[in-house]
Design a protein around this motif. Sequence first.
Motif: not given
Length: 256
Positions: A38-47, A234-235, A71-72, A55-61
Amino acid sequence: MFRVSRKGKCRCAPGWLQSSGSAVAESMQPAELEHSLVMLRHCQKNIYCASVPECCPVCGGNAVASQRLEDAPIRIPSPFINGHREKFCFLLKPTNGTFASEYDGNSDLHVGISSSKGIVYSYNESGVHREEQGWHQCVGVELLQPDMYGLISQWDKYLEDFSTTEAWLPQRYEESHHNCYTYALAFVNCMLAMQGTRQQLSKEEFTKQFVLPRTRQASKYITLYRAIVKNHFYIIDSPGAKKLNSLTQEANALLQ
C-alpha cells in the motif's frame, strides 16, 4: 540458469535481478511477497507499507483523515505469482530459495513453462523435469490469450511431446548455450510456428520485450518489500513536496 544484462542480452551466469535490502524479519513471512503493498500520501511524503496504518508514521496523526481523492491509499499489486496456479506461462525463479529471502542479487535463476494443470516443465543437466511444487514464487509471462482455443486445448500434449525429443536429453545440456532458457524459448517459438508466425524470437528479443519489463518491476517491489520488512514503512518525499521545496528555496534565495 541464466543472467539478463541491462542491455537485454542473455547469458549464463549468476544473478540478474538486482535488488537491495536486509534479511527478512520475523514480522513478515517470505510468502507475503505475493501480497499487495500500500502507498499513501501524508505530510508531503509517499509512505509505503503492508497495510493502511491508523496513524501516520511521520506525524502521528490520522493517516487517512484527508478526503481528497489524490490522498487516498493506493494498492501496489505484487508482480510475483504462484506458478502452479498460473496456466500457460513462461516462469522465472531463483534456482535455490525464493526472491523474498535467500535471493541476494547474485543467485542463479531457473526458467520453466507451466501446463494447463499447473505442472511446471523445466530443463537442466538431469533432463526435463515436471514439477507440481517448488514454483510458488515466480515472475511470469503469460503466453496465451483466452481466445486461443486451439493452443489451449492441445497445450499439454504439445508441451509433453516437445519435452520428450532428443534435444532435451541430459547429455545435451550445456550451461551457456543449451540450458533452461534455451528449452523454454524453443517451446515458445514452436508454438509461434504452429500459429503461422515465420519470425522466431531470439533470446535478446524475448528478454527485452517480455522479461525485462517484469523483472524491473519485480526489482523495485523487492526493494520496497525488504525495506518494509525491516522498518515497517518505506518513506520518501512525494513529487509535489520536492517541487514545493524547490520553489521555497528559490523564493528564499530571491529574498536574500
